[in-house]
Design a protein around this motif. Sequence first.
Motif: not given
Length: 267
Positions: A173-180
């Motif tokens: 997934a997009d690294p910018d939103t993966r943690a979310l």
Amino acid sequence: MPLSDDLAQMVGLQQSLDRIPQALRGAARSCRAPVVGAYHITCSDESEQECAAVFDRELVRPLLPELKYWRQSAFRTANLGARYETGALAIAEEHYATPESARDHKLLVVKLNSHVSLVHAEDGVHYGRMTRYDRECVYCGALTALLSGSDAGFARALRHTIGDVRLDVLRAADPDTRALSVAIVNTRLQGERVLAAIRAHTPHTPTRYLIAAAVTLNQQGRDDAELPVAFWSVELDGTIRHAGLSADPARHRFGADRAGGLIVTES
């Protein structure tokens, strides 16, 4: 006890940290159960103290019976990754099975919180890394370790719940939103584990259940916020009502409202 519009309409929309507990308190009062119990599941991370304190202030103290010394207390699980522990629901239910609930019924409110950091910067919003004690750190460390391939006991338990297929999607997934996204998936699936435990359990006294799965948005220099992910209600006859995001990370779409608050929708 149908899910109130107040709860259902919050799904996927960033809220202040007191909003979900207040809505749960309103729903609990509307069902007129003579006894209310509470079970809160959070990550062990010290950043979740604020979330636990607000739940205690907004729902536990106004509604629960006194444990001792005129104090109310929720049954709690705090572990790496905010995992539901097998058997815990049955123990919590038994603890609140008071003589008064045997004469009528009780309501057990279960709240689950995964967490992720949210940082507003000039180039946009960043999730998953934030300053802790004057150095940059990951939030949630347990979920980050899971995505990194950790084989520690907590990571194996999380992997068993989330599954390899979803983990492959999350890792790509997009690294910018993966943690979310992994926090959303985890709290949703932990909520489903609670629901399965309820279905398999015969309560000591008649019990209705209200389950809330959410993601705490840890923020630097401001109050934390919260993303409601899913709600379930379970009636005395076993009827289940639900409103929520799915556990499919490929369907999640991220945006913001006019005030900059997080919005999560599904394709």
